[in-house]
Design an enzyme around this catalytic site. Structure first.
Site, mmCIF file in Angstrom:
data_model
loop_
_atom_site.group_PDB
_atom_site.id
_atom_site.type_symbol
_atom_site.label_atom_id
_atom_site.label_comp_id
_atom_site.label_asym_id
_atom_site.label_seq_id
_atom_site.Cartn_x
_atom_site.Cartn_y
_atom_site.Cartn_z
ATOM 1 C CG ASP A 270 10.921 2.048 -12.439
ATOM 2 O OD1 ASP A 270 11.597 0.863 -13.553
ATOM 3 O OD2 ASP A 270 10.277 3.074 -13.170
ATOM 4 C CE LYS A 277 13.485 4.930 -13.323
ATOM 5 N NZ LYS A 277 13.037 5.649 -13.415
ATOM 6 C CG ASP A 288 7.378 3.148 -10.753
ATOM 7 O OD1 ASP A 288 6.794 4.997 -10.810
ATOM 8 O OD2 ASP A 288 8.174 2.587 -10.653
ATOM 9 C CG ASP A 347 12.995 3.282 -16.607
ATOM 10 O OD1 ASP A 347 12.294 3.044 -15.386
ATOM 11 O OD2 ASP A 347 13.943 4.477 -16.038
ATOM 12 C CD GLU A 349 8.467 1.079 -15.071
ATOM 13 O OE1 GLU A 349 9.050 0.966 -15.317
ATOM 14 O OE2 GLU A 349 7.906 1.566 -13.578
ATOM 15 N NE ARG A 351 5.741 4.543 -21.667
ATOM 16 C CZ ARG A 351 6.225 5.812 -21.652
ATOM 17 N NH1 ARG A 351 6.592 5.462 -23.422
ATOM 18 N NH2 ARG A 351 6.634 6.589 -20.753
HETATM 19 N N1 BES Z 1 8.708 5.303 -12.466
HETATM 20 C C1 BES Z 1 8.811 5.972 -13.658
HETATM 21 C C2 BES Z 1 8.725 7.633 -13.158
HETATM 22 C C3 BES Z 1 9.298 8.613 -12.357
HETATM 23 C C4 BES Z 1 9.760 9.499 -12.193
HETATM 24 C C5 BES Z 1 8.327 8.477 -11.498
HETATM 25 C C6 BES Z 1 10.090 9.742 -11.381
HETATM 26 C C7 BES Z 1 8.984 9.151 -10.121
HETATM 27 C C8 BES Z 1 9.545 10.268 -10.327
HETATM 28 C C9 BES Z 1 8.896 5.615 -14.860
HETATM 29 O O1 BES Z 1 8.611 3.964 -14.585
HETATM 30 C C10 BES Z 1 9.991 5.936 -15.957
HETATM 31 O O2 BES Z 1 11.372 5.323 -15.839
HETATM 32 N N2 BES Z 1 9.743 6.668 -16.930
HETATM 33 C C11 BES Z 1 10.826 7.112 -18.042
HETATM 34 C C12 BES Z 1 10.251 7.226 -18.821
HETATM 35 C C13 BES Z 1 10.812 7.182 -20.207
HETATM 36 C C14 BES Z 1 11.709 5.859 -20.239
HETATM 37 C C15 BES Z 1 10.166 7.193 -21.381
HETATM 38 C C16 BES Z 1 10.812 7.903 -17.144
HETATM 39 O O3 BES Z 1 10.219 9.150 -16.553
HETATM 40 O O4 BES Z 1 11.959 9.286 -17.696
HETATM 41 ZN ZN ZN Z 2 7.901 3.515 -13.673
HETATM 42 MN MN MN Z 3 10.913 2.735 -15.142
#
Ligand code: BES
Ligand code: ZN
Ligand code: MN
Length: 499
Positions: A270, A277, A288, A347, A349, A351
């Site tokens: 991811d 990111k 991920d 990001d 993604e 969901r």
């Molecule tokens: N895979 C990430 C969540 C994540 C973050 C898992 C850190 C493990 C460690 C997910 O896809 C993500 O990027 N979520 C975002 C959502 C936001 C854009 C609403 C997040 O948590 O920042």
């Molecule tokens: Zn993710």
């Molecule tokens: Mn993400």
């Protein structure tokens, strides 16, 4: 490492582990060794702070009167502290303390403890399980480690009465550990090696255990209308895959019956996509796919121990990359459910992947319930840290069952609230929903998004972002990929769905 169960008897060489109860009360085996060594054990205890409390240990090297390399005293604590979990933890600690033993051979004498709720053979089997769980190591890419630095424990033998029953009980745990190890392997692999097609192929290996495995490629998913999942993978040169695993341990009797279903987020890397990111820590995003990894390992554990359950496992495997063909913020995709989604942040993604996987599962299998696992949000780490995974559900019974099974295996869940106030944050003018909400409650809003794709099906979502990878060793979980969820859901099946 071979874990075995044998009858009592003092070995001629190697390392012997014996238990001491609280207040320095020697078990039978410890008493026998104390006599054999002319009282060395009692003297060593008096000379140290070791009192037989749980978590304590004390080493006696080259004890006189024997040809042993070492006697390791381990604290059993008080009789009422001799529980399944504590015995697994003890087994894990014994492994950690003896894994580099020069002789490569360890014997653990397990005596019955008056007032304990476990019998000696149960203690032995649990200790063996804990030792095996702790012995996991992902070292296939370490080409320069000296042999003398590597673990070299070849056999760990647990002695108890009724050791043949212990052996049988252990065989069951051993199959669960196989699933745990498979998951840890998947989660540990870097994303250049493990991409969607490879993850799917790994799942395909379960066929040898009698699991039916189908792999859907992009063309098939397109025909099914999975625009939400496909949008995530479209910036990657790696083809997205949806893997459907079916295991029916009920045989013909379970044919007509609705299965139970587990689903996993399998984002093999991811980057965040165009909503990219920051660089720091991005390497973590190789795990991920932790939710998918758990589903595969769980299917392996259930099929491996021939569980009497009818179960479906589905994983959505994609790589989230920026690129000339990547999805853009503002793009609107149509999910298999027909609902349209405005992708505000590429990001968010996971969901989008699960939306189509959940809908597909519900439509095709009409399961009793669906449980999905996903490293879905960073916000759940802010809420719960690494101690609990977040639990979100539309069903109280399912929630209570999951929570209680999790407690038994030390994989704790904390139920989070859901509700219409959160859900409305997903509304947008240009489509049926957007994929993110406002600043607060990010994990809850993500859960609300998923809930829009489960209809009336009883459902639970485990946000495992905080518990999938650990930075430090725990007694039965070495640092790295934890496989959190495999033991929990295996226990959950045992507790409620195997009649
Ligand atoms: N895979 C990430 C969540 C994540 C973050 C898992 C850190 C493990 C460690 C997910 O896809 C993500 O990027 N979520 C975002 C959502 C936001 C854009 C609403 C997040 O948590 O920042
Ligand atoms: Zn993710
Ligand atoms: Mn993400």
């Amino acid at each position: 490492m071979k874990v075995s169960f044998v009858k009592h008897g003092l070995p001629a060489s190697g390392t012997v582990v014996v238990g001491v109860l609280a207040k320095s009360t020697l078990t039978k085996a410890a008493q026998a060794l104390d006599r054999k060594t002319g009282g060395a054990i009692r003297r060593a205890i008096r000379a140290s702070r070791f009192e037989g409390n749980k978590g304590q240990s004390l080493s006696l090297l080259a004890p006189a009167g024997t040809k042993l390399d070492r006697i390791l005293l381990v604290g059993f604590g008080k009789p009422d502290e001799i529980t399944e979990t504590e015995m697994e933890n003890l087994g894990g600690r014994i492994y950690a303390e003896t894994q580099r033993e020069k002789s490569g051979s360890v014997v653990v004498a397990v005596d019955a403890v008056g007032g304990a709720s476990l019998k000696a053979w149960e203690m032995a089997a649990r200790m063996g399980y804990g030792a095996r769980l702790r012995s996991y190591r992902f070292d296939k890419y370490r080409t320069k480690e000296k042999a003398s630095d590597k673990p070299n424990l070849r056999t760990i033998a647990f002695q108890s009465d009724k050791f043949d029953i212990a052996r049988k009980a252990y065989a069951h745990f051993d199959r669960i550990a196989d699933g745990v190890f498979f998951t840890r392997d998947l989660v540990s692999e870097p994303a250049n090696i493990l991409y969607p097609e490879v993850l799917a192929k790994k799942a395909k290996e379960l066929e040898k255990l009698g699991v039916k495995v189908e792999i859907l490629g992009e063309a098939q998913m397109k025909r099914l209308g999975m625009g939400s999942l496909l949008g995530v993978g479209q910036g990657s040169i790696r083809e997205s895959k949806l893997v459907v695993m079916q295991y029916n341990g009920k045989g013909a009797a379970g044919r007509g019956e609705a299965p139970i279903a587990f689903l996993g987020k399998g984002v093999t890397f991811d980057t965040g996509g165009i909503s990219i990111k920051p660089a720091g820590g991005m390497e973590d995003m190789k795990w991920d796919m932790g939710g998918a990894g758990v589903v595969v390992g769980l299917m392996m554990a259930l099929a491996g121990r021939k569980a009497k359950v009818n179960v479906v496992g589905i994983i959505g495997c994609v790589e989230n990359m920026p690129g000339g063909n990547a999805q853009r913020p503002g793009d609107i995709v149509t999910s298999m459910s027909g609902q349209t989604i405005e992708v505000i942040n590429t990001d968010a993604e996971g969901r989008l992947v699960l939306a189509d996987a959940l809908w597909y599962c519900k439509e095709r299998f009409k399961p009793k319930f669906m449980i999905n696992l996903a490293t879905l949000t960073g916000a759940i780490i802010v809420s719960l840290g690494a101690q609990y995974a977040g639990l979100f559900s539309n069903d109280d019974t399912l929630s209570e069952r999951l929570t209680s099974s999790g407690l038994k295996v030390g994989e704790k869940l904390w139920r989070m609230p859901m509700g219409a106030e959160y859900d409305k944050e997903l509304n947008t003018d240009g489509a049926d929903m957007k994929n993110i909400g406002g600043r607060g409650g990010g994990s809850i809003i993500a859960a609300q998004f998923l809930q829009r794709f489960v209809d009336k099906t009883p459902w639970a979502h485990l946000d495992i972002a905080g518990v999938t990878w650990s930075k430090g060793d725990a007694p039965t979980v070495p640092k790295g990929g934890t496989a959190f969820g495999v033991r929990l859901l295996e226990q959950f099946v045992t507790d409620f769905y195997e009649k």
